[in-house]
Design an enzyme around this catalytic site. Sequence first.
Site: not given
Length: 350
Positions: A285-287
């Site tokens: 979903d994200k870094t």
Amino acid sequence: MMEEVWQKVVVGDIIKMENNQFVAADLLLLSTSEPNSLCYIETAELDGETNLKVRQALPETAEIDNDIVKFSEFDGEIICEAPNNRLPKFEGKLNWQGQTYSLDNDKILLRGCVLRNTQWCYGLVVFSGHESKLMMNCGKTVFKRTNIDRLMNDLIIGIFIFLLSMCLICTIACGIWESQIAGDKFQIYLPWESYIPGTILGTKDGSVTEGATTLSLLTFFSYIIVLNTVVPISLYVSVEIIRMGNSLLINWDSKMYYEAKDDPAKARTTALNEELGQIEYIFSDKTGTLTQNIMEFRKASINGKSYGDYLDASGTALEITESDDSVFIGDSDLEPRTSTPVSKLYILVT
């Protein structure tokens, strides 16, 4: 004020919640025990976030505080959107005492949230039951099965169909034998039962064909009992025993033991062991989900002294540790600077 189970909560009720309790319905926050009518909720059941979120009641309703009498006289009217599954959005207004107040998501407590760091709060039920946003987002429950489970189910269904086919063939053969070949003549030695038509006992009238048909239909169930061992029911038991042994091997595997925290591997379920390592999709979903966000100290100037990477004559960075006695910058006649402050600063920044 009366205590009631959450199933009986309906729209229009005013309920009181205490710290660490689940919100039973979608509520309009009226008042809380905290200053400025703030309350803190955990929405891990809704969006998976464990950090606390802040909700604030209207200043006008917050004046009611913890007065039960005033809550019993509360006659506000809420006009809002129809029930929907949009968690981060709410639109509506409150008409109370001749005034109209705008409502948004910051004043709503959704079902499934947990009240945290708040002694108590009061809320007016806006949506309940299947109309709450949590229930509107619920889909069909998918039962997880492994590939081996699916294969075994298909095999069992196929074997059961084969069993029924065998019983049907044997039933037809029994009917032909009893009616046309020699079954009827064997009644001298082994007469048919008294409830079968055409028996030589004379207890029930009928033709030999009718008796053979009745006898063959009854024999169908006898063949199912005789041939039921074709279906390998013990296969499921054998697979579960193998899975349990596999889970024990995982628990005893020394290569999956984390010595720093004395934490061995734990197989919490035996249903999905054979699926380990068979990864089909990876969702991020994200870094930072699959990577590490690490800050590394580079350079700093403290009280006129420069700290950072020291270079040798060839321009290669020198690694400074606490075990080093001293570090010289440039010419040998410069004052040595111990590496201890640098190491401490590196630990602090990292």
